[in-house]
Design an enzyme around this catalytic site. Structure first.
Site, PDB file in Angstrom:
ATOM      1  N   SER A  38      37.041  21.606  47.755  1.00  0.00           N
ATOM      2  CA  SER A  38      36.169  22.818  47.837  1.00  0.00           C
ATOM      3  C   SER A  38      36.768  24.019  46.990  1.00  0.00           C
ATOM      4  CB  SER A  38      36.840  23.481  49.509  1.00  0.00           C
ATOM      5  OG  SER A  38      35.807  24.498  49.783  1.00  0.00           O
ATOM      6  N   ASP A 184      31.351  20.531  52.636  1.00  0.00           N
ATOM      7  CA  ASP A 184      32.889  20.769  52.302  1.00  0.00           C
ATOM      8  C   ASP A 184      33.562  19.472  52.527  1.00  0.00           C
ATOM      9  OD1 ASP A 184      35.374  21.626  51.954  1.00  0.00           O
ATOM     10  OD2 ASP A 184      34.367  23.910  52.173  1.00  0.00           O
TER      11      ASP A 184
END
Length: 291
Positions: A38, A184
């Protein structure tokens, strides 16, 4: 001694990773491999394609003032969602922000390089919501060890891999690559120490910026989503992230969160301070011996 750097997710708190890299470079220490999830993927992708710590610091300063411009809200589907909900129709919106501006920014700043062209071995995880598998994009997959629930892939533009890894559910729309619908990487792997080890890096310095998140008094959909993911990520990290030789946990501003761009410079300073305070231990464990 070579070492790998594992960087956690954490939204704009990921600016702390830049502070760590600044401190390392000042000490003459440069990672020989890097992995990021991320926000960590953003730093890892930029660093691995040629932006040094000084360049990353300049980007943090710029984004602290202009970063919200990169958050392109999906106004059309947001407006459609209300009547769709009231009429019990399928709601089309998959995230508050499209992520197109951020991906364009990343592509420009990585020169649209393929992950096979990075300066050092690079690992960026995302999660395919179709299969539930962790999809790991790596510079090379020739000698990686098998990890349960992980699919290794390569030959993709770095900016696309990063865009997939930072697609926080409900906040950024998923990234579609082929038949994969990617979100993510922190959903399964918030701190990718195990992935670096599986790729052959035995000496890992890890940086965790998922802690120190406090729920604000005024709650909104982004705060609730990121707070929930933060709790989940912390539990996952405690279960899965083992094997690093040293773990840094910068003391971040309590106001910092997913999209608090105005706090990025303070987060950078916190990362720098954490690395400086631990530099004796870092050198003792990872310092390259003199020839």
């Amino acid at each position: 001694m070579s070492f790998g750097l594992a960087l956690s997710g954490g939204g704009t708190k990921g600016a702390a990773h830049v502070g760590v890299l600044l401190a390392l470079e000042e000490a003459g220490m440069f990672p020989s491999s890097i992995a990021g999830t991320s926000a960590g993927a953003i730093v890892a992708g930029l660093y691995a394609t040629g932006t040094d710590a000084g360049g990353l610091k300049r980007m943090v300063r710029e984004l602290s003032k202009t970063g919200m411009y990169l958050c392109d809200a999906d106004f059309a589907n947001l407006l459609k969602a209300v009547p769709q909900f009231l009429l019990h129709h399928k709601i089309d919106i998959t995230g508050l922000f499209k992520g197109n501006r951020l991906e364009k920014y990343l592509c420009q700043n990585t020169d649209n390089k393929n992950i096979t062209e990075t300066d050092i071995p690079t690992i960026i995880p995302a999660v395919d919501i179709n299969s539930g598998e962790t999809v790991v994009y790596a510079s090379s997959i020739k000698n990686v060890s098998a990890v349960e629930g992980v699919s290794w892939k390569t030959d993709i533009p770095v900016c696309q891999a990063v865009r997939a890894s930072m697609a926080v559910p409900a906040v950024f729309q998923p990234k579609t690559i082929g038949d994969l619908c990617l979100v993510d990487g922190g959903v399964t792997t918030t701190l990718p120490v195990d992935l670096l080890i599986a790729a052959g890096e035995s000496n890992v310095l890890a940086v965790d910026v998922t802690k120190n998140y406090e729920m604000p008094d005024k709650k909104n959909i982004i705060d609730i989503t990121t707070h929930s993911l933060s709790i989940m990520s912390t539990r996952l990290k405690d279960l899965n992230s083992h094997g690093e030789k040293l773990l840094l946990k910068p003391q971040l501003p309590k106001e910092s969160g997913l999209l608090t761009f105005d706090e990025m410079e303070r987060c950078l300073d916190a990362g720098y301070e954490a690395a400086q305070m631990s530099m004796t231990a870092i050198k003792a464990i990872f310092k390259q011996p003199r020839a």
